[in-house]
Design a protein around this motif. Structure first.
Motif, PDB file in Angstrom:
ATOM      1  N   TYR A 123      43.536  33.512  30.785  1.00  0.00           N
ATOM      2  CA  TYR A 123      43.167  34.896  30.470  1.00  0.00           C
ATOM      3  C   TYR A 123      43.425  35.219  29.000  1.00  0.00           C
ATOM      4  O   TYR A 123      42.651  35.948  28.369  1.00  0.00           O
ATOM      5  CB  TYR A 123      43.967  35.830  31.375  1.00  0.00           C
ATOM      6  CG  TYR A 123      43.920  37.291  31.014  1.00  0.00           C
ATOM      7  CD1 TYR A 123      42.762  38.043  31.193  1.00  0.00           C
ATOM      8  CD2 TYR A 123      45.049  37.944  30.516  1.00  0.00           C
ATOM      9  CE1 TYR A 123      42.723  39.393  30.875  1.00  0.00           C
ATOM     10  CE2 TYR A 123      45.021  39.289  30.198  1.00  0.00           C
ATOM     11  CZ  TYR A 123      43.859  40.014  30.387  1.00  0.00           C
ATOM     12  OH  TYR A 123      43.832  41.347  30.070  1.00  0.00           O
ATOM     13  N   ARG A 146      43.507  37.680  41.303  1.00  0.00           N
ATOM     14  CA  ARG A 146      43.761  37.120  42.637  1.00  0.00           C
ATOM     15  C   ARG A 146      45.088  36.378  42.692  1.00  0.00           C
ATOM     16  O   ARG A 146      45.783  36.378  43.713  1.00  0.00           O
ATOM     17  CB  ARG A 146      42.607  36.199  43.032  1.00  0.00           C
ATOM     18  CG  ARG A 146      41.323  36.972  43.338  1.00  0.00           C
ATOM     19  CD  ARG A 146      40.199  36.052  43.759  1.00  0.00           C
ATOM     20  NE  ARG A 146      39.019  36.821  44.141  1.00  0.00           N
ATOM     21  CZ  ARG A 146      37.793  36.537  43.778  1.00  0.00           C
ATOM     22  NH1 ARG A 146      37.563  35.501  42.991  1.00  0.00           N
ATOM     23  NH2 ARG A 146      36.777  37.279  44.169  1.00  0.00           N
ATOM     24  N   THR A 147      45.445  35.734  41.593  1.00  0.00           N
ATOM     25  CA  THR A 147      46.730  35.030  41.556  1.00  0.00           C
ATOM     26  C   THR A 147      47.883  36.025  41.615  1.00  0.00           C
ATOM     27  O   THR A 147      48.852  35.822  42.365  1.00  0.00           O
ATOM     28  CB  THR A 147      46.846  34.173  40.286  1.00  0.00           C
ATOM     29  OG1 THR A 147      45.720  33.291  40.212  1.00  0.00           O
ATOM     30  CG2 THR A 147      48.126  33.340  40.303  1.00  0.00           C
ATOM     31  N   ASP A 176      39.885  40.166  35.168  1.00  0.00           N
ATOM     32  CA  ASP A 176      39.845  38.709  35.226  1.00  0.00           C
ATOM     33  C   ASP A 176      40.099  38.297  36.668  1.00  0.00           C
ATOM     34  O   ASP A 176      41.199  38.458  37.190  1.00  0.00           O
ATOM     35  CB  ASP A 176      40.915  38.117  34.304  1.00  0.00           C
ATOM     36  CG  ASP A 176      40.865  36.602  34.268  1.00  0.00           C
ATOM     37  OD1 ASP A 176      40.254  36.055  33.339  1.00  0.00           O
ATOM     38  OD2 ASP A 176      41.433  35.973  35.186  1.00  0.00           O
ATOM     39  N   ALA A 221      46.938  30.884  35.140  1.00  0.00           N
ATOM     40  CA  ALA A 221      45.902  31.911  35.096  1.00  0.00           C
ATOM     41  C   ALA A 221      46.072  32.799  33.875  1.00  0.00           C
ATOM     42  O   ALA A 221      45.092  33.209  33.237  1.00  0.00           O
ATOM     43  CB  ALA A 221      45.940  32.750  36.372  1.00  0.00           C
ATOM     44  N   ASP A 228      51.481  29.096  39.007  1.00  0.00           N
ATOM     45  CA  ASP A 228      50.082  29.485  39.185  1.00  0.00           C
ATOM     46  C   ASP A 228      49.721  30.701  38.339  1.00  0.00           C
ATOM     47  O   ASP A 228      48.625  30.770  37.762  1.00  0.00           O
ATOM     48  CB  ASP A 228      49.747  29.716  40.663  1.00  0.00           C
ATOM     49  CG  ASP A 228      50.654  30.744  41.330  1.00  0.00           C
ATOM     50  OD1 ASP A 228      51.690  31.115  40.735  1.00  0.00           O
ATOM     51  OD2 ASP A 228      50.325  31.171  42.451  1.00  0.00           O
ATOM     52  N   GLN A 252      40.389  35.432  38.321  1.00  0.00           N
ATOM     53  CA  GLN A 252      41.388  34.419  38.629  1.00  0.00           C
ATOM     54  C   GLN A 252      42.805  34.987  38.490  1.00  0.00           C
ATOM     55  O   GLN A 252      43.643  34.803  39.377  1.00  0.00           O
ATOM     56  CB  GLN A 252      41.224  33.204  37.716  1.00  0.00           C
ATOM     57  CG  GLN A 252      42.230  32.084  38.029  1.00  0.00           C
ATOM     58  CD  GLN A 252      42.079  30.898  37.096  1.00  0.00           C
ATOM     59  OE1 GLN A 252      41.215  30.882  36.231  1.00  0.00           O
ATOM     60  NE2 GLN A 252      42.927  29.906  37.259  1.00  0.00           N
TER      61      GLN A 252
END
Length: 209
Positions: free
Chosen positions: A122, A138-139, A133, A118, A114, A135
């Protein structure tokens, strides 16, 4: 040359540590693991007088965030070696260096699936910080092990109250394009916050002091 792999593997994936150790030696960089800083995850300082390159990274990042931040700062070092201070800090030259340095770690499959997805997204247009960024941020946060009782502003309901880690009290208001308007209770001044700024939620009614 000294081998820093053992020390570095305490903070980053072990597979990456020998590579970063080699970078430190090759560039004669002063590499420091520092206390946590709310304003930044890492920092690069170019050589000054007789001082070498210096990179500092916050000690409390999870291993994947620590590695990405480290590569980010080494990209600054590489860019300075090529262009000195003639280019923008996060301009096209830095982005090219960052992509080239990060590509090797992506190919080694060091990151969980994951994070890798991401990160690849990015890397299409890397910004001044991975925190900008949503995504990727949060990852990466899913791999944090320390619970600091913090949440991001974008998860708060409008008009709810929150505190900054330094104790300043705010009320969340409407979103303006990419940032949220927030009212500081004590001064009645408006500040703009990034959606993923980390804050401490405040329950119940709040009165200005």
């Amino acid at each position: 040359m000294p081998d820093f792999s053992k020390q570095l593997s305490k903070y980053m994936p072990a597979e990456a540590a020998p590579i970063i150790s080699e970078w430190i030696n090759d560039t004669k960089c002063r590499f420091k693991v520092t206390r946590s800083r709310s304003s930044k995850l890492g920092d690069y300082r170019s050589p000054f007088k007789n001082e070498p390159h210096q990179i500092t990274i916050n000690h409390d990042l999870n291993p994947y965030s620590f590695l990405i931040t480290t590569v980010h700062e080494f990209a600054h070092l590489k860019t300075w070696d090529l262009y000195k201070n003639k280019v923008k800090p996060h301009g096209l030259e830095w982005k090219k260096s960052f992509k080239a340095l990060m590509d090797g770690f992506i190919r080694l499959e060091i990151f969980p699936h994951d994070i890798c997805l991401a990160l690849i997204q990015y890397m299409n247009n890397p910004a001044a910080s991975s925190c900008t960024d949503l995504q990727l941020y949060r990852t990466l946060k899913k791999y944090d092990t320390q619970d600091k009782g913090l949440i991001t502003i974008d998860t708060l309901a409008d008009l709810s109250y929150f505190k900054m880690p330094n104790g300043r009290l705010f009320q969340k208001q409407e979103k303006l394009r990419k940032r949220y308007k927030c009212l500081e209770v004590s001064s009645n001044r408006i500040y703009l916050f990034h959606p993923i700024a980390e804050v401490i939620p405040v329950e119940g009614d709040v009165k200005a002091s």
